[in-house]
Write a protein that holds these residues in place. Structure first.
Motif, PDB file in Angstrom:
ATOM      1  N   SER A  47      -2.505 -34.203   7.119  1.00  0.00           N
ATOM      2  CA  SER A  47      -3.039 -34.225   5.678  1.00  0.00           C
ATOM      3  C   SER A  47      -1.970 -34.240   4.757  1.00  0.00           C
ATOM      4  N   ILE A  48      -0.752 -33.450   4.976  1.00  0.00           N
ATOM      5  CA  ILE A  48       0.299 -33.606   3.998  1.00  0.00           C
ATOM      6  C   ILE A  48       0.337 -34.859   4.048  1.00  0.00           C
ATOM      7  N   THR A  49       1.289 -36.414   4.464  1.00  0.00           N
ATOM      8  CA  THR A  49       0.913 -37.282   4.169  1.00  0.00           C
ATOM      9  C   THR A  49       0.183 -37.685   3.260  1.00  0.00           C
ATOM     10  N   ILE A  50      -1.411 -37.408   3.236  1.00  0.00           N
ATOM     11  CA  ILE A  50      -2.670 -37.847   1.630  1.00  0.00           C
ATOM     12  C   ILE A  50      -2.080 -37.722   0.651  1.00  0.00           C
ATOM     13  N   LEU A  51      -1.264 -36.017   0.668  1.00  0.00           N
ATOM     14  CA  LEU A  51      -0.646 -35.610  -0.184  1.00  0.00           C
ATOM     15  C   LEU A  51       0.542 -36.676  -1.145  1.00  0.00           C
ATOM     16  N   PHE A  52       1.448 -37.345  -0.347  1.00  0.00           N
ATOM     17  CA  PHE A  52       2.222 -37.563  -0.739  1.00  0.00           C
ATOM     18  C   PHE A  52       1.892 -39.116  -0.962  1.00  0.00           C
ATOM     19  N   THR A  53       1.060 -39.820  -0.309  1.00  0.00           N
ATOM     20  CA  THR A  53       0.747 -41.404   0.075  1.00  0.00           C
ATOM     21  C   THR A  53      -0.898 -41.563  -1.042  1.00  0.00           C
ATOM     22  N   HIS A  54      -1.252 -40.783  -1.785  1.00  0.00           N
ATOM     23  CA  HIS A  54      -2.452 -40.995  -2.285  1.00  0.00           C
ATOM     24  C   HIS A  54      -1.753 -40.912  -4.239  1.00  0.00           C
ATOM     25  N   THR A 103      -8.997 -35.833  10.427  1.00  0.00           N
ATOM     26  CA  THR A 103      -8.020 -35.857   9.517  1.00  0.00           C
ATOM     27  C   THR A 103      -7.700 -36.602   8.485  1.00  0.00           C
ATOM     28  N   ALA A 104      -7.936 -37.857   8.513  1.00  0.00           N
ATOM     29  CA  ALA A 104      -7.480 -38.481   7.263  1.00  0.00           C
ATOM     30  C   ALA A 104      -8.795 -38.596   6.073  1.00  0.00           C
ATOM     31  N   VAL A 105      -9.709 -38.702   7.274  1.00  0.00           N
ATOM     32  CA  VAL A 105     -11.334 -38.629   6.644  1.00  0.00           C
ATOM     33  C   VAL A 105     -11.420 -37.444   5.566  1.00  0.00           C
ATOM     34  N   GLY A 106     -11.210 -36.424   6.440  1.00  0.00           N
ATOM     35  CA  GLY A 106     -11.509 -35.073   5.398  1.00  0.00           C
ATOM     36  C   GLY A 106     -10.548 -34.742   4.674  1.00  0.00           C
ATOM     37  N   SER A 107      -9.464 -34.855   4.645  1.00  0.00           N
ATOM     38  CA  SER A 107      -8.289 -34.923   3.281  1.00  0.00           C
ATOM     39  C   SER A 107      -8.708 -36.028   2.076  1.00  0.00           C
ATOM     40  N   TYR A 108      -9.552 -36.810   2.562  1.00  0.00           N
ATOM     41  CA  TYR A 108      -9.628 -37.796   1.255  1.00  0.00           C
ATOM     42  C   TYR A 108     -11.472 -37.337   0.832  1.00  0.00           C
ATOM     43  N   SER A 109     -11.475 -36.635   1.896  1.00  0.00           N
ATOM     44  CA  SER A 109     -12.902 -36.157   0.852  1.00  0.00           C
ATOM     45  C   SER A 109     -13.064 -35.611   0.216  1.00  0.00           C
ATOM     46  N   ALA A 110     -12.022 -34.429  -0.044  1.00  0.00           N
ATOM     47  CA  ALA A 110     -11.808 -33.452  -0.474  1.00  0.00           C
ATOM     48  C   ALA A 110     -11.040 -33.753  -1.491  1.00  0.00           C
ATOM     49  N   ILE A 111     -10.259 -34.958  -1.903  1.00  0.00           N
ATOM     50  CA  ILE A 111      -9.925 -35.546  -3.135  1.00  0.00           C
ATOM     51  C   ILE A 111     -11.284 -36.471  -4.366  1.00  0.00           C
ATOM     52  N   ASP A 112     -11.920 -37.149  -3.199  1.00  0.00           N
ATOM     53  CA  ASP A 112     -12.569 -37.930  -3.925  1.00  0.00           C
ATOM     54  C   ASP A 112     -13.982 -36.501  -4.460  1.00  0.00           C
ATOM     55  N   HIS A 113     -14.373 -35.369  -3.915  1.00  0.00           N
ATOM     56  CA  HIS A 113     -14.829 -34.853  -4.739  1.00  0.00           C
ATOM     57  C   HIS A 113     -14.236 -33.991  -5.794  1.00  0.00           C
ATOM     58  N   GLY A 114     -13.560 -34.703  -5.703  1.00  0.00           N
ATOM     59  CA  GLY A 114     -12.781 -34.421  -7.701  1.00  0.00           C
ATOM     60  C   GLY A 114     -11.339 -32.740  -7.142  1.00  0.00           C
ATOM     61  N   LEU A 115     -11.505 -32.722  -6.025  1.00  0.00           N
ATOM     62  CA  LEU A 115     -10.802 -31.676  -5.677  1.00  0.00           C
ATOM     63  C   LEU A 115      -9.033 -32.126  -5.374  1.00  0.00           C
ATOM     64  N   LYS A 116      -7.804 -30.726  -6.024  1.00  0.00           N
ATOM     65  CA  LYS A 116      -6.832 -31.085  -6.238  1.00  0.00           C
ATOM     66  C   LYS A 116      -5.761 -30.042  -5.635  1.00  0.00           C
ATOM     67  N   GLY A 117      -6.103 -29.404  -5.409  1.00  0.00           N
ATOM     68  CA  GLY A 117      -5.631 -28.366  -4.245  1.00  0.00           C
ATOM     69  C   GLY A 117      -5.199 -28.630  -3.463  1.00  0.00           C
ATOM     70  N   SER A 118      -3.657 -28.529  -3.241  1.00  0.00           N
ATOM     71  CA  SER A 118      -2.725 -28.621  -2.208  1.00  0.00           C
ATOM     72  C   SER A 118      -3.102 -28.552  -0.997  1.00  0.00           C
ATOM     73  N   PHE A 119      -3.374 -27.521  -0.719  1.00  0.00           N
ATOM     74  CA  PHE A 119      -4.338 -26.148   0.032  1.00  0.00           C
ATOM     75  C   PHE A 119      -5.334 -25.777   0.720  1.00  0.00           C
ATOM     76  N   LEU A 120      -5.833 -27.097  -0.186  1.00  0.00           N
ATOM     77  CA  LEU A 120      -7.631 -26.982   0.523  1.00  0.00           C
ATOM     78  C   LEU A 120      -7.704 -28.618   0.758  1.00  0.00           C
ATOM     79  N   ILE A 121      -7.148 -29.494   0.454  1.00  0.00           N
ATOM     80  CA  ILE A 121      -6.968 -30.656   0.914  1.00  0.00           C
ATOM     81  C   ILE A 121      -6.293 -30.897   2.337  1.00  0.00           C
ATOM     82  N   ILE A 122      -5.226 -30.132   2.212  1.00  0.00           N
ATOM     83  CA  ILE A 122      -4.656 -29.705   3.893  1.00  0.00           C
ATOM     84  C   ILE A 122      -6.134 -29.393   5.099  1.00  0.00           C
ATOM     85  N   SER A 123      -6.545 -28.244   4.441  1.00  0.00           N
ATOM     86  CA  SER A 123      -7.691 -27.294   4.929  1.00  0.00           C
ATOM     87  C   SER A 123      -8.624 -28.390   5.294  1.00  0.00           C
TER      88      SER A 123
END
Length: 206
Positions: free
Chosen positions: A159-166, A102-122
Protein backbone atom coordinates in the motif's frame (compact mmCIF):
# COMPACT_ATOMS: atom_id res chain seq x y z
CA UNK A 1 -10.76 0.19 -17.91
CA UNK A 2 -10.67 -3.35 -19.28
CA UNK A 3 -7.19 -4.21 -17.98
CA UNK A 4 -8.17 -3.09 -14.49
CA UNK A 5 -11.24 -5.35 -14.55
CA UNK A 6 -9.03 -8.24 -15.68
CA UNK A 7 -6.77 -7.42 -12.74
CA UNK A 8 -9.70 -7.58 -10.31
CA UNK A 9 -10.99 -10.84 -11.77
CA UNK A 10 -7.53 -12.38 -11.40
CA UNK A 11 -7.69 -11.59 -7.69
CA UNK A 12 -11.20 -13.02 -7.37
CA UNK A 13 -10.14 -16.23 -9.11
CA UNK A 14 -7.03 -16.64 -6.95
CA UNK A 15 -8.89 -15.90 -3.70
CA UNK A 16 -11.76 -18.21 -4.65
CA UNK A 17 -9.36 -21.10 -5.22
CA UNK A 18 -7.74 -20.37 -1.87
CA UNK A 19 -11.10 -20.34 -0.05
CA UNK A 20 -12.25 -23.48 -1.84
CA UNK A 21 -9.14 -25.44 -0.90
CA UNK A 22 -9.52 -24.49 2.75
CA UNK A 23 -13.21 -25.43 2.67
CA UNK A 24 -12.46 -28.84 1.18
CA UNK A 25 -9.71 -29.50 3.69
CA UNK A 26 -12.17 -28.62 6.46
CA UNK A 27 -14.66 -31.13 4.95
CA UNK A 28 -17.41 -28.58 4.28
CA UNK A 29 -20.24 -29.50 1.92
CA UNK A 30 -20.41 -27.91 -1.53
CA UNK A 31 -22.52 -24.97 -0.32
CA UNK A 32 -20.08 -24.32 2.51
CA UNK A 33 -17.13 -24.49 0.11
CA UNK A 34 -18.74 -22.02 -2.33
CA UNK A 35 -19.70 -19.69 0.53
CA UNK A 36 -16.17 -19.76 1.93
CA UNK A 37 -14.74 -19.03 -1.51
CA UNK A 38 -17.06 -16.03 -1.91
CA UNK A 39 -16.11 -14.69 1.52
CA UNK A 40 -12.43 -14.98 0.67
CA UNK A 41 -12.82 -13.32 -2.71
CA UNK A 42 -15.28 -10.57 -1.80
CA UNK A 43 -15.01 -10.09 1.97
CA UNK A 44 -12.21 -7.54 2.02
CA UNK A 45 -13.82 -5.39 -0.66
CA UNK A 46 -17.15 -5.56 1.14
CA UNK A 47 -15.62 -4.23 4.36
CA UNK A 48 -13.75 -1.53 2.44
CA UNK A 49 -16.86 -0.31 0.60
CA UNK A 50 -18.85 -0.12 3.82
CA UNK A 51 -16.12 1.96 5.48
CA UNK A 52 -15.88 4.25 2.44
CA UNK A 53 -19.63 4.81 2.61
CA UNK A 54 -20.46 3.19 -0.71
CA UNK A 55 -24.23 2.76 -0.60
CA UNK A 56 -24.20 -0.58 -2.40
CA UNK A 57 -20.88 -2.45 -2.06
CA UNK A 58 -19.40 -3.89 -5.25
CA UNK A 59 -19.93 -7.39 -3.88
CA UNK A 60 -23.67 -6.81 -4.39
CA UNK A 61 -23.67 -4.19 -7.13
CA UNK A 62 -21.62 -6.42 -9.42
CA UNK A 63 -23.11 -9.93 -9.20
CA UNK A 64 -20.67 -11.08 -11.89
CA UNK A 65 -18.00 -11.09 -9.19
CA UNK A 66 -19.99 -13.62 -7.18
CA UNK A 67 -20.78 -15.66 -10.28
CA UNK A 68 -17.08 -15.91 -11.20
CA UNK A 69 -16.21 -16.86 -7.63
CA UNK A 70 -18.89 -19.57 -7.61
CA UNK A 71 -17.87 -21.05 -10.97
CA UNK A 72 -14.19 -21.10 -9.98
CA UNK A 73 -15.05 -22.68 -6.65
CA UNK A 74 -17.12 -25.47 -8.22
CA UNK A 75 -14.45 -26.19 -10.84
CA UNK A 76 -11.78 -26.33 -8.13
CA UNK A 77 -14.03 -28.61 -6.07
CA UNK A 78 -14.53 -30.96 -9.03
CA UNK A 79 -10.82 -31.12 -9.87
CA UNK A 80 -9.49 -30.93 -6.34
CA UNK A 81 -7.08 -33.87 -6.63
CA UNK A 82 -5.53 -32.48 -9.78
CA UNK A 83 -5.27 -29.01 -8.26
CA UNK A 84 -3.51 -30.31 -5.17
CA UNK A 85 -0.80 -31.95 -7.27
CA UNK A 86 0.73 -28.50 -7.09
CA UNK A 87 1.82 -28.51 -3.45
CA UNK A 88 2.13 -24.74 -3.19
CA UNK A 89 -1.24 -23.95 -4.77
CA UNK A 90 -2.83 -22.56 -1.59
CA UNK A 91 0.14 -20.34 -0.72
CA UNK A 92 0.50 -18.97 -4.26
CA UNK A 93 -3.20 -18.25 -4.80
CA UNK A 94 -3.47 -16.64 -1.37
CA UNK A 95 -0.44 -14.44 -2.11
CA UNK A 96 -1.85 -13.39 -5.50
CA UNK A 97 -5.21 -12.53 -3.93
CA UNK A 98 -3.44 -10.53 -1.22
CA UNK A 99 -1.44 -8.60 -3.81
CA UNK A 100 -4.37 -7.81 -6.10
CA UNK A 101 -6.79 -6.75 -3.39
CA UNK A 102 -4.18 -4.65 -1.57
CA UNK A 103 -3.54 -2.72 -4.78
CA UNK A 104 -7.21 -2.32 -5.66
CA UNK A 105 -8.13 -1.35 -2.08
CA UNK A 106 -5.47 1.35 -1.86
CA UNK A 107 -6.47 2.88 -5.15
CA UNK A 108 -10.16 2.74 -4.25
CA UNK A 109 -9.47 5.20 -1.45
CA UNK A 110 -7.71 7.51 -3.92
CA UNK A 111 -10.58 7.16 -6.41
CA UNK A 112 -12.97 8.26 -3.65
CA UNK A 113 -10.98 11.50 -3.33
CA UNK A 114 -9.30 10.54 -0.05
CA UNK A 115 -5.75 11.80 0.44
CA UNK A 116 -4.66 10.76 3.92
CA UNK A 117 -1.73 8.34 3.80
CA UNK A 118 -2.96 6.37 6.81
CA UNK A 119 -6.43 6.00 5.29
CA UNK A 120 -5.10 4.86 1.91
CA UNK A 121 -2.81 2.30 3.52
CA UNK A 122 -5.62 1.12 5.80
CA UNK A 123 -7.98 0.56 2.88
CA UNK A 124 -5.30 -1.45 1.09
CA UNK A 125 -4.67 -3.51 4.21
CA UNK A 126 -8.35 -4.14 4.93
CA UNK A 127 -9.11 -5.12 1.35
CA UNK A 128 -6.03 -7.34 1.18
CA UNK A 129 -6.49 -9.27 4.41
CA UNK A 130 -10.24 -8.95 5.07
CA UNK A 131 -11.32 -11.90 2.92
CA UNK A 132 -8.58 -14.13 4.30
CA UNK A 133 -9.58 -13.29 7.87
CA UNK A 134 -13.21 -14.12 7.13
CA UNK A 135 -12.16 -17.39 5.51
CA UNK A 136 -10.04 -18.46 8.46
CA UNK A 137 -12.60 -17.40 11.07
CA UNK A 138 -15.37 -19.39 9.35
CA UNK A 139 -12.97 -22.33 9.00
CA UNK A 140 -12.18 -22.05 12.73
CA UNK A 141 -8.51 -21.28 12.15
CA UNK A 142 -6.38 -18.52 13.64
CA UNK A 143 -6.05 -16.06 10.71
CA UNK A 144 -2.65 -15.79 9.02
CA UNK A 145 -2.48 -12.12 9.98
CA UNK A 146 -2.59 -12.96 13.71
CA UNK A 147 0.12 -15.58 13.51
CA UNK A 148 3.85 -15.26 12.94
CA UNK A 149 3.30 -15.12 9.17
CA UNK A 150 4.53 -12.09 7.17
CA UNK A 151 1.09 -11.28 5.81
CA UNK A 152 -0.27 -7.94 6.92
CA UNK A 153 3.18 -6.35 6.64
CA UNK A 154 3.30 -7.39 2.97
CA UNK A 155 -0.01 -5.58 2.40
CA UNK A 156 1.15 -2.49 4.29
CA UNK A 157 4.38 -2.24 2.30
CA UNK A 158 2.44 -2.77 -0.92
CA UNK A 159 0.00 0.00 0.00
CA UNK A 160 2.88 2.36 0.75
CA UNK A 161 4.17 1.88 -2.78
CA UNK A 162 0.86 3.28 -4.05
CA UNK A 163 1.61 6.52 -2.22
CA UNK A 164 4.94 6.87 -4.04
CA UNK A 165 3.86 5.66 -7.47
CA UNK A 166 0.50 7.43 -7.65
CA UNK A 167 0.95 10.41 -9.94
CA UNK A 168 4.34 9.23 -11.12
CA UNK A 169 3.02 6.29 -13.14
CA UNK A 170 -0.27 5.44 -14.80
CA UNK A 171 -2.96 3.97 -12.59
CA UNK A 172 -2.47 0.47 -14.00
CA UNK A 173 1.31 0.63 -13.65
CA UNK A 174 0.95 1.75 -10.05
CA UNK A 175 -1.43 -1.14 -9.36
CA UNK A 176 0.96 -3.66 -10.89
CA UNK A 177 3.90 -2.37 -8.87
CA UNK A 178 1.90 -2.67 -5.66
CA UNK A 179 0.68 -6.14 -6.66
CA UNK A 180 4.15 -7.43 -7.53
CA UNK A 181 5.78 -6.10 -4.36
CA UNK A 182 3.02 -7.39 -2.05
CA UNK A 183 2.88 -10.82 -3.68
CA UNK A 184 6.66 -11.17 -3.84
CA UNK A 185 7.10 -10.30 -0.16
CA UNK A 186 4.47 -12.85 0.85
CA UNK A 187 5.89 -15.67 -1.30
CA UNK A 188 9.51 -14.96 -0.31
CA UNK A 189 8.56 -14.88 3.37
CA UNK A 190 6.89 -18.29 3.07
CA UNK A 191 9.64 -19.75 0.88
CA UNK A 192 12.44 -18.75 3.24
CA UNK A 193 10.39 -19.06 6.44
CA UNK A 194 10.77 -15.40 7.39
CA UNK A 195 8.40 -14.88 10.32
CA UNK A 196 7.77 -12.57 13.22
CA UNK A 197 9.02 -13.86 16.58
CA UNK A 198 6.43 -15.30 18.95
CA UNK A 199 6.52 -15.33 22.72
CA UNK A 200 6.86 -18.78 24.25
CA UNK A 201 4.96 -18.79 27.54
CA UNK A 202 7.74 -20.86 29.07
CA UNK A 203 10.44 -18.28 28.23
CA UNK A 204 12.11 -16.59 31.17
CA UNK A 205 11.00 -12.96 31.10
CA UNK A 206 14.10 -11.81 33.04
Amino acid sequence: MILLEVFVYAGIIAASISGTLVGIQKKLDLFGVVFLAACTALGGGLIRDIILGQTVPNAFAKPQYFIVSTVVSIVTWLFYQRTMQFQSTLIITDAIGLGVFTAVGSYSAIDHGLKGSFLIISMGLITGIGGGIMRDVFAREIPFVFRKEIYAIAAIIGSITILFTHGEFTKLQSLYICFLITTAIRIIAVRYKVNFPIRNVNDNLL
